[in-house]
Design an enzyme around this catalytic site. Structure first.
Site, PDB file in Angstrom:
ATOM      1  N   ASP A 406       0.859  -1.188   0.000  1.00 44.32           N
ATOM      2  CA  ASP A 406       0.000   0.000   0.000  1.00 44.32           C
ATOM      3  C   ASP A 406       0.898   1.242   0.000  1.00 44.32           C
ATOM      4  OD1 ASP A 406      -2.273   1.605   0.234  1.00 44.32           O
ATOM      5  OD2 ASP A 406      -2.376   1.401   2.419  1.00 44.32           O
ATOM      6  N   GLU A 409       2.675   4.950  -4.044  1.00 43.13           N
ATOM      7  CA  GLU A 409       2.695   5.912  -5.173  1.00 43.13           C
ATOM      8  C   GLU A 409       4.014   6.694  -5.195  1.00 43.13           C
ATOM      9  OE1 GLU A 409       0.248   5.556  -2.949  1.00 43.13           O
ATOM     10  OE2 GLU A 409      -0.976   4.322  -4.260  1.00 43.13           O
ATOM     11  N   ASP A 483      -8.934   3.307  -2.798  1.00 44.60           N
ATOM     12  CA  ASP A 483      -9.991   3.712  -1.870  1.00 44.60           C
ATOM     13  C   ASP A 483     -11.280   4.152  -2.554  1.00 44.60           C
ATOM     14  OD1 ASP A 483      -8.131   3.141   0.015  1.00 44.60           O
ATOM     15  OD2 ASP A 483      -7.559   5.226   0.368  1.00 44.60           O
TER      16      ASP A 483
HETATM   17  O1  MIG Z   1      -3.977   6.121   4.417  1.00 35.57           O
HETATM   18  O2  MIG Z   1      -3.628   0.930   5.628  1.00 35.57           O
HETATM   19  O3  MIG Z   1      -5.934   2.089   0.238  1.00 35.57           O
HETATM   20  O4  MIG Z   1      -6.832  -0.128   1.649  1.00 35.57           O
HETATM   21  O5  MIG Z   1      -6.847   0.055   4.440  1.00 35.57           O
HETATM   22  C1  MIG Z   1      -4.720   4.932   4.338  1.00 35.57           C
HETATM   23  C2  MIG Z   1      -4.806   1.643   5.745  1.00 35.57           C
HETATM   24  C3  MIG Z   1      -3.789   3.794   4.149  1.00 35.57           C
HETATM   25  C4  MIG Z   1      -4.996   2.998   2.220  1.00 35.57           C
HETATM   26  C5  MIG Z   1      -5.423   1.771   1.506  1.00 35.57           C
HETATM   27  C6  MIG Z   1      -6.437   1.029   2.306  1.00 35.57           C
HETATM   28  C7  MIG Z   1      -5.860   0.686   3.663  1.00 35.57           C
HETATM   29  C8  MIG Z   1      -5.407   1.955   4.370  1.00 35.57           C
HETATM   30  N1  MIG Z   1      -4.428   2.655   3.525  1.00 35.57           N
END
Ligand code: MIG
Length: 799
Positions: A406, A409, A483
Site C-alpha cells: 500500500d 505511489e 480507496d
Molecule cells: O492512508 O492501511 O488504500 O486499503 O486500508 C490509508 C490503511 C492507508 C490505504 C489503503 C487502504 C488501507 C489503508 N491505507
C-alpha cells in the site's frame, strides 16, 4: 500557472512553441533500425516484429537513446526484413504485414495494411515535437475511433473525449468521473476504428498525458513532461493480438497460487489476534468459503514495517499456524515508509548501507506517513530491492503467505501527497529525480517484493497485491483499485475500470468489494459480491471508521445470498483458473469487455455494464438499488440463462430477471463450462470428479473447451508439470460423440472421472461414443432433458 496549462498552450492552436519535426535530410538502415535525420533532430524506427514498430525521437543533435523504462522486459524481438522504397515525396517501408509511409517534406508516419487500407496515421504534417523538456506526438483522430486501455481510469469503457494524466496518486477523495489520475499509470492505448485496431505504448515514466479528442476532433495527442518520446506502434488484426504484443513487451502475469483466486476478507484493521481468530472461525461456522484474511497496518508495532505489535499479536507464529490448519492464508500489509527511529533495525540498516532516497546534496528525504517521520527505500537500486525483498523472511518465517503493498505511489502526508520531486534516485548510477521515477516506485517495490518472496521459497508462487504500479506491474503483482466508497456509483464504475485494466495487461485486478470508505449496507454488499464473484481478484475490504461489512453483517437475508455467491465463486474456480492460464500465455484478460469477443458488433463498443468471463460466460451485474430486472445486451448467437436454462437469440436486448438473489448470467449455447465442487477453501478436499456442463440447444451441435490444470501452487508448471485436455463433442441425429484429447499430461490429476452433463438435450441418444468407443456409462433424464455421461479419466487414451 500550473503545469497542465503550460502544456496545453502547445496544442496546434497555441503559440507554436513546439519544435515540430519537418524535413527529412537523410536516412539509413542499420539492422532492424531505420535512422532518420531531420532538420529538428533524429528519429529511429526500430522494428521488433513485422507488426511492432518502436519510434524514438532525439532532439537536435542528440544521439538516439534506446534505453527503456523497467516496464519493458528484456526481449529479443528483432525484425530486419523490411524494405525501403524511396519515392519522390515519400519513403515507403514494408514489412510482411505493414506498409509505412514516411512523409519526407513534413515528417509523419502513416500505417497501412498490405491491402492498402489505412490503419492509423500521424496528424498531417504535425507528428512529433518538443518544447523545453516536453516531448509530444499528435495523431490523426478518426471520426468513429474509440479508445480502450490506459489502465486504471474512471469513466466508461470508451476513453475518447477526455484528457488523462499518468501520475500515480493516492486519492482518498471519492472517485468521480473527473477524478484523474488514480494510483496506477499504464500509458498503453488501444485505438479501435470500426473493427480495426492498433495499440500505442508510450514508454515514458515521467508525468504523461493523453488528450483523446478533448481539445480537437481532428487529432489526439500524448506527451510527457520529460524524458524522451519513445513509443511503440502495435499492429494486429484484432484487440486480442494487440494485447498479446503489448504483453510481449511488458510481460505477463505468472500463474498465481490458486488460493489467491478464492475469497479474501479484509478490513482496516482486524486486531488484536482474538479478532482475527474470531473472524476466521465465523467463516467456518457459517460455512461461507474464505481462503484469505488480510492484516492491515495495526498488526505492526508503531507501524514499523516487518514488525509485530507484541501486545496485540503476542504469538504470530502460533496464530498463523492455527489459522492455516483451518485453511486460512494470511496476507500482511507493507508500506514503503521506514520509521525514522535510530533504535529500529531496518532504519539503521538503510542508513548504514545508503538505501534511502536522498536529495542531491546527500540529505535524506524524510516525510510523514503512518509511522510518523519516515525514510523511503530507493527501489531504483538493485541492491535495495534485494535488501527489501529479503526482509520478508521476517513475516514468512512466521507463516505469512502474501504481501499487500500500500501507499507506494508513494503516498505521503504532504501537500502534494507524494515525494518531493527534487529527490534524486540512484538507479544504479543512471541517476534521475523523482519526476522520472515517481511512476515507477510501485512497480519497483513490486519487483523487490515478488522476487524476495520467490527467493525465500521458490517452491511456492508468491502472492503480492499492490495499489500503485506502472506498465509491467502484472509480472509481479495483483492490483486493487484503492480507496473506493460504499456508493452504488462506485460499483458501476468498477466494471469498465476493471475491463480496461484487463485490456492493459493487468488481468489480476479487483475493487474493494462492499466499498472501502463510507458505510455499506446489505443490498449494496450483496450486489457487489455478485459482481465480485467474477472479478479476478475478490476481496471485501472496508475502512477504519465504517461499519462492518463481513458477509454476515447485515442480517440473515443478505448473508444467505452472499453465501450462495461466494460458494458460486468456488464453483467457477476451475474455469477462472483456466482463464488465468490464458492470461499467463497471451495476456488476455479474465474479465473481458464484449468488444473483445464481438468486435464487429457496434453495440459492444462502449458497453460498460456487462462483461464476459472468457468467451462463453456473459455477466450483467446489477449496480443500482431496488432493482428486480435489468436490461442485458446479448450479442449474436444463442444464449442460455445460467439459472433457468431459458434460451434467447442474441443481437438484441432483453430484460433479465434480477431480484436480489440473482445476478444475470448467460452461457453461450454450445459452450462447455467446468464447475468445481464447493469447498471452504481451495484444496480443502480432494476433487473426486470434474464436472463439465454442456449447454446444448437449438442449432449448436458441437463445441469444445480446452482445460489447463496443474498443482496450483508450485513452479513445476514452468518445467512442463501440467495437464491440458481438450474436450469436444458432436451431436447428430441420435448419436453423441465425446472426445477428450490430451495435449499435455505431466501433472497427475486429482480426480479419477469426469461427469459430463448435457443440458437441453431434447432427444435421448441411442448411442454415446467416447473417444471412439461405445460407452454405457450414461443416463438420460427426459424430465429435465439432461444426459449425464461419466468418463473414467484413467481410460482416456493419451494421444
Ligand atoms: O492512508 O492501511 O488504500 O486499503 O486500508 C490509508 C490503511 C492507508 C490505504 C489503503 C487502504 C488501507 C489503508 N491505507
Amino acid at each position: 500557472m500550473n503545469s497542465s496549462e503550460i502544456i496545453d498552450s502547445g496544442s496546434l492552436t497555441g503559440d507554436n512553441s513546439y519544435f515540430i519535426f519537418s524535413e527529412l535530410v537523410e536516412y539509413q538502415k542499420e539492422g532492424n533500425v531505420l535512422f532518420l535525420r531531420l532538420t529538428e533532430g533524429s528519429i529511429a524506427l526500430e522494428f521488433l516484429t513485422s507488426d511492432i514498430l518502436r519510434v524514438v525521437m532525439a532532439k537536435g543533435d542528440n544521439q538516439v537513446d534506446f534505453s527503456s523504462t523497467p516496464a519493458v522486459v528484456d526481449h529479443t524481438l528483432n525484425y530486419n526484413n523490411f524494405s525501403i522504397l524511396d519515392r519522390t515525396e515519400l519513403l515507403e517501408v514494408k514489412t510482411e504485414s505493414l506498409k509505412i509511409l514516411i512523409n519526407k517534406k513534413n515528417f509523419s508516419l502513416s500505417f497501412y495494411d498490405l491491402e492498402d487500407k489505412l490503419i492509423h496515421q500521424d496528424y498531417n504534417d504535425h507528428a512529433l515535437g518538443w518544447s523545453g523538456d516536453q516531448v509530444r506526438a499528435w495523431k490523426k483522430l478518426e471520426e468513429q475511433e474509440r479508445f480502450y486501455g490506459l489502465g486504471e481510469k474512471t469513466g466508461y469503457l470508451d476513453k475518447r473525449g477526455r484528457k488523462y494524466t499518468m501520475w500515480n496518486t493516492d486519492t482518498f477523495n471519492p472517485h468521480v468521473p473527473s477524478t484523474d489520475p488514480l494510483y496506477q499509470s499504464i500509458p498503453f492505448l488501444i485505438g479501435f476504428n470500426q473493427g480495426r485496431s492498433y495499440g500505442i505504448y508510450f514508454d515514458n515514466s515521467y508525468q504523461t498525458y493523453f488528450d483523446l479528442g478533448l481539445n480537437s476532433k481532428e487529432y489526439y495527442s500524448f506527451w510527457s513532461e520529460g524524458g524522451k518520446l519513445d513509443y511503440y506502434f502495435i499492429n494486429g488484426s484484432n484487440i486480442k493480438e494487440i494485447i498479446k504484443s503489448y504483453t510481449d513487451l511488458t510481460g505477463r502475469m505468472p500463474l498465481p497460487p490458486k488460493w489467491s483466486l478464492g475469497y479474501h476478507q479484509s478490513r482496516y484493521s482486524y486486531h488484536p489476534e482474538a479478532e482475527v481468530r474470531e473472524i476466521a472461525q465465523k467463516f467456518r461456522e457459517k460455512e461461507i468459503p474464505c481462503d484469505v484474511i488480510h492484516l492491515d497496518i495495526h498488526y505492526m508495532d508503531e507501524y514499523k514495517v516487518f514488525t509485530w505489535d507484541e501486545k496485540e499479536f503476542p504469538q504470530p507464529k502460533q496464530m498463523l499456524s492455527d489459522l492455516s490448519k483451518d485453511g486460512f492464508k494470511v496476507v500482511t500489509i507493507i508500506d514503503p515508509g521506514v520509521k525514522k527511529d535510530p533504535s529500529y533495525k531496518l532504519y539503521q540498516e538503510g542508513i548504514k548501507h545508503d538505501y534511502f532516497c536522498k536529495y542531491l546534496d546527500g540529505e535524506y528525504y524524510i516525510a510523514k506517513v503512518w509511522p510518523g517521520e519516515c525514510a523511503f527505500p530507493d527501489f531504483t537500486k538493485a541492491e535495495v530491492r534485494r535488501w527489501w525483498g529479503d526482509q520478508h523472511h521476517l513475516l514468512l518465517d512466521q507463516g505469512v503467505k502474501g504481501i499487500w503493498n500500500d501507499m507506494n505511489e508513494p503516498g505521503i502526508f504532504s501537500k502534494t501527497s507524494t515525494m518531493d520531486l527534487e529527490v534524486v534516485h540512484d538507479n544504479d548510477g543512471d541517476m534521475g529525480t523523482h519526476r522520472r521515477f515517481h511512476n515507477l516506485y510501485g512497480l519497483l517495490e513490486g519487483q523487490a517484493t515478488y522476487e524476495g518472496l520467490k527467493r525465500y521459497n521458490f517452491e511456492e508462487r508468491p502472492f503480492v497485491l499492490t495499489r500503485a504500479g506502472f506498465s509491467g506491474i502484472q509480472r509481479y503483482s495483483a492490483v486493487w483499485t484503492g480507496d473506493n466508497r460504499s456508493f452504488w456509483i462506485h460499483l458501476e464504475l468498477a466494471i469498465p475500470m476493471l475491463m480496461n485494466m484487463g485490456l492493459s495487461g493487468i488481468t489480476f485486478c479487483g475493487t474493494d468489494v462492499g466499498g472501502f470508505a463510507d458505510n455499506s449496507d446489505g443490498e449494496l454488499l450483496t450486489r457487489w459480491i455478485q459482481l465480485g464473484l467474477f472479478m479476478p481478484f475478490l476481496r471485501n475490504h472496508c475502512a477504519i471508521n465504517n461499519i462492518n461489512q463481513e458477509p454476515w453483517s447485515f442480517g440473515e437475508e443478505y448473508e444467505e445470498i452472499i453465501r450462495k455467491y461466494i460458494k458460486l465463486r468456488y464453483r467457477f474456480l476451475t474455469h477462472l483458473y483456466n482463464l488465468f492460464y490464458q492470461a499467463h500465455q497471451s495476456g488476455l484478460p479474465v474479465m473481458r469487455p464484449l468488444v473483445l469477443e464481438y468486435p464487429e458488433d457496434e453495440k459492444t463498443y462502449n458497453l460498460s455494464d456487462q462483461f464476459m468471463v472468457g468467451d462463453s460466460v456473459l455477466v450483467a451485474p446489477v449496480y443500482q438499488p431496488d432493482r428486480s430486472e435489468r436490461m442485458v445486451y446479448l450479442p449474436k448467437g444463442e444464449w442460455q440463462d445460467f439459472w433457468t436454462g431459458q434460451s434467447y437469440q442474441g443481437q438484441k436486448h432483453i430484460i433479465a430477471k434480477a431480484p436480489l438473489d440473482t445476478i444475470p448470467i448467460f452461457i453461450k449455447a454450445g459452450a462447455i463450462l467446468p464447475l468445481s465442487p464447493v469447498m471452504n477453501y481451495v484444496g480443502e478436499e480432494k476433487i473426486e470428479e470434474l464436472e463439465l456442463n454442456i449447454y446444448l440447444s437449438g442449432d449448436v451441435k458441437e463445441g469444445s473447451y480446452r482445460l489447463y490444470e496443474d498443482d496450483g501452487s508450485s513452479f513445476a508448471y514452468q518445467q512442463g508439470g501440467y495437464n491440458i485436455r481438450e474436450f469436444s463433442y458432436l451431436y447428430y441425429t441420435d448419436r453423441l460423440e465425446v472426445n477428450i484429447d490430451s495435449l499435455a499430461d505431466d501433472y497427475q490429476l486429482e480426480y479419477s472421472s469426469y461427469l459430463i452433463k448435457f443440458r437441453n438435450l431434447d432427444l435421448e441418444p441411442s448411442i454415446v461414443v467416447v473417444d471412439g468407443v461405445e460407452s454405457d456409462q450414461w443416463e438420460y433424464n427426459n424430465g429435465d432433458l439432461e444426459l449425464k455421461v461419466v468418463i473414467e479419466a484413467s481410460k482416456i487414451e493419451i494421444k
